[in-house]
Design an enzyme around this catalytic site. Structure first.
Site, PDB file in Angstrom:
ATOM      1  N   LYS A 112      38.341   1.730  42.478  1.00 42.61           N
ATOM      2  CA  LYS A 112      37.538   2.741  41.693  1.00 42.61           C
ATOM      3  C   LYS A 112      38.662   3.263  40.814  1.00 42.61           C
ATOM      4  O   LYS A 112      37.947   3.579  39.594  1.00 42.61           O
ATOM      5  CB  LYS A 112      37.000   3.742  42.497  1.00 42.61           C
ATOM      6  CG  LYS A 112      35.610   3.174  43.256  1.00 42.61           C
ATOM      7  CD  LYS A 112      34.595   4.107  43.793  1.00 42.61           C
ATOM      8  CE  LYS A 112      33.431   3.360  44.477  1.00 42.61           C
ATOM      9  NZ  LYS A 112      32.697   4.257  45.044  1.00 42.61           N
ATOM     10  N   LYS A 193      30.896  -9.582  45.328  1.00 41.15           N
ATOM     11  CA  LYS A 193      29.971  -8.817  46.186  1.00 41.15           C
ATOM     12  C   LYS A 193      28.779  -8.340  45.335  1.00 41.15           C
ATOM     13  O   LYS A 193      28.988  -7.798  44.119  1.00 41.15           O
ATOM     14  CB  LYS A 193      30.792  -7.634  46.737  1.00 41.15           C
ATOM     15  CG  LYS A 193      30.244  -7.564  48.314  1.00 41.15           C
ATOM     16  CD  LYS A 193      30.946  -6.126  48.644  1.00 41.15           C
ATOM     17  CE  LYS A 193      30.252  -5.041  48.323  1.00 41.15           C
ATOM     18  NZ  LYS A 193      30.876  -3.758  49.423  1.00 41.15           N
ATOM     19  N   LYS A 196      25.930  -2.529  42.782  1.00 43.61           N
ATOM     20  CA  LYS A 196      25.371  -1.644  41.910  1.00 43.61           C
ATOM     21  C   LYS A 196      26.116  -1.482  40.661  1.00 43.61           C
ATOM     22  O   LYS A 196      26.000  -1.782  39.642  1.00 43.61           O
ATOM     23  CB  LYS A 196      25.133  -0.291  42.210  1.00 43.61           C
ATOM     24  CG  LYS A 196      24.555   0.638  41.153  1.00 43.61           C
ATOM     25  CD  LYS A 196      23.188   0.523  40.854  1.00 43.61           C
ATOM     26  CE  LYS A 196      22.774   1.804  39.755  1.00 43.61           C
ATOM     27  NZ  LYS A 196      21.732   1.316  39.124  1.00 43.61           N
TER      28      LYS A 196
HETATM   29  P1  AMP Z   1      27.197   1.977  49.012  1.00 47.84           P
HETATM   30  O1  AMP Z   1      26.017   1.566  47.920  1.00 47.84           O
HETATM   31  O2  AMP Z   1      28.592   1.676  48.518  1.00 47.84           O
HETATM   32  O3  AMP Z   1      26.714   3.447  49.255  1.00 47.84           O
HETATM   33  O4  AMP Z   1      26.770   1.059  50.208  1.00 47.84           O
HETATM   34  C1  AMP Z   1      26.035   1.601  51.233  1.00 47.84           C
HETATM   35  C2  AMP Z   1      26.198   0.732  52.524  1.00 47.84           C
HETATM   36  O5  AMP Z   1      25.814  -0.647  52.095  1.00 47.84           O
HETATM   37  C3  AMP Z   1      27.640   0.571  53.126  1.00 47.84           C
HETATM   38  O6  AMP Z   1      27.656   0.554  54.426  1.00 47.84           O
HETATM   39  C4  AMP Z   1      28.236  -0.852  52.309  1.00 47.84           C
HETATM   40  O7  AMP Z   1      28.999  -1.384  53.257  1.00 47.84           O
HETATM   41  C5  AMP Z   1      26.773  -1.567  52.335  1.00 47.84           C
HETATM   42  N1  AMP Z   1      26.732  -2.395  51.340  1.00 47.84           N
HETATM   43  C6  AMP Z   1      26.831  -2.281  49.902  1.00 47.84           C
HETATM   44  N2  AMP Z   1      27.099  -3.596  49.290  1.00 47.84           N
HETATM   45  C7  AMP Z   1      26.909  -4.358  50.170  1.00 47.84           C
HETATM   46  C8  AMP Z   1      26.746  -6.018  50.042  1.00 47.84           C
HETATM   47  N3  AMP Z   1      26.887  -6.662  48.843  1.00 47.84           N
HETATM   48  N4  AMP Z   1      26.906  -6.639  51.229  1.00 47.84           N
HETATM   49  C9  AMP Z   1      26.937  -6.008  52.537  1.00 47.84           C
HETATM   50  N5  AMP Z   1      26.839  -4.648  52.574  1.00 47.84           N
HETATM   51  C10 AMP Z   1      26.870  -3.937  51.534  1.00 47.84           C
END
Ligand code: AMP
Ligand code: TRP
Length: 325
Positions: A112, A193, A196
């Site tokens: 980041k 991956k 967003k």
């Molecule tokens: P975040 O959007 O970073 O707050 O992610 C929320 C949760 O979703 C976290 O536990 C991440 O590990 C999971 N997560 C986010 N993107 C992915 C992805 N592409 N595949 C699997 N898990 C994800």
């Protein structure tokens, strides 16, 4: 009494199938086994540039989507981090037992700070300390996360050990719980991956037509140039999506069909899309119904925060006593 479980999700706007498959779906399954507390982590979300006027909407959407996915507020607690100010208080305290070198080593911080070069703030560095505070405030023992958060959780465990060694055994060491489908990749580029920030997501509130466009054009096994070329399903991202959404019989059928070139990529995608939408349609409809009554969602979140504040205040009392504050 069942163990307490804590996890958080950022109100990043546009919650996607990676969040669903990597986190939320798993959260729902864990509700019967643990005393679950789920948190919308707005204090984490402000560590990167954002638009203040959009934040309330993002929080509301995150809450509605989570409830629509099955985070039933009657069976677990759902709340907003900033509604419980003790999170920041404990984070400050935990900063004082956190080795700064560990923070600089975090992969997410490195990623980041490269991504937001020029606006790297101390909050971004201390992000994992706030995570540790989130968990410890409730003495959470089980923490379901995707693979990308495992390193942060390891640091939470280290912080817990250091606090306990210095001030007495106040906190249990939180255990990570990895999800099976922990890494969903982007459709246009399966080496990235789904995220967003990359902009390669399938959103849980996205309209079906736009989702189909992404599935239709998704990258498959490059070996399948013509329909008559056999492919290798394990090299195909659409096949991994089958794995998450399709019944076993269809998964076997497309695997055999791909290897034997008896099924085309479009046919395979249509099948996957149908199964995926059977999951996503009801979620989107429930979320839209909730978003039509925002006051009810805010009420739910306020109830959640009320419950959490009681626990948080008790923990902070113990922390202050232990530390001589
Ligand atoms: P975040 O959007 O970073 O707050 O992610 C929320 C949760 O979703 C976290 O536990 C991440 O590990 C999971 N997560 C986010 N993107 C992915 C992805 N592409 N595949 C699997 N898990 C994800
Ligand atoms: N940092 C996590 C993420 O981006 C969200 C989070 C915040 C969290 N606090 C937490 C997860 C505590 C587990 C426990 O996904």
């Amino acid at each position: 009494m069942s163990k307490r479980l804590f996890s958080g999700i950022q109100p990043s706007g546009g919650i996607h199938i990676g969040n669903y498959l990597g986190a939320i779906r798993n959260w729902v399954e864990l509700i019967p086994q643990f005393e679950c507390i789920y948190c919308i982590v707005d204090y984490h979300a402000i560590t990167v540039p954002y638009e203040p006027a959009e934040m309330q909407g993002r929080i509301l959407e995150a809450a509605a989507v989570n409830i629509a996915c099955g985070i039933d507020p009657e069976r677990c607690t759902l709340f907003v981090q900033s509604h419980v100010p003790e999170h920041t208080e404990l984070a400050w305290i935990l900063n004082t037992v956190t080795p700064i070198g560990e923070l600089f080593r975090m992969t997410q911080f490195k990623d980041k700070s490269a991504q937001f070069e020029g606006s790297v703030n101390a909050g971004l560095l201390n992000y994992p300390v706030l995570m540790a505070a989130d968990i410890l405030l409730y003495k959470g023992e089980v923490v379901p996360v995707g693979e990308d958060q495992v390193q942060h959780l390891e640091l939470s465990r280290e912080i817990t050990r250091r606090f306990n060694a210095r001030f007495g055994e106040l906190f249990p060491e939180p255990q990570p719980r990895l999800t099976a489908a922990a890494r969903v990749m982007g459709l246009d580029d399966p080496t990235k991956k789904m995220s967003k920030s990359v902009g390669n997501t399938i959103g849980l509130l996205e309209d079906p037509q736009s989702i189909w466009e992404k599935v239709r054009t998704a990258v498959t096994d490059p070996a399948r140039v013509r329909r008559s070329d056999p492919g290798e399903p394990t090299k195909c991202n659409v096949f991994s999506l089958h794995g998450y959404f399709s019944p076993p019989a269809d998964i076997e059928r497309v695997a055999a069909g791909c290897r034997g070139a008896t099924i085309g990529c479009i046919e395979c995608k249509k099948l996957m899309y149908g199964h995926m939408m059977a999951v996503l349609n009801p979620i989107r409809e429930r979320a839209q119904a909730l978003l039509a009554q925002p006051e009810r969602v805010w009420d739910t979140l306020r109830r959640g925060a009320h419950h959490c504040r009681t626990i948080a205040r008790a923990t902070m009392g113990e922390v202050r006593r232990a530390m001589g504050l």
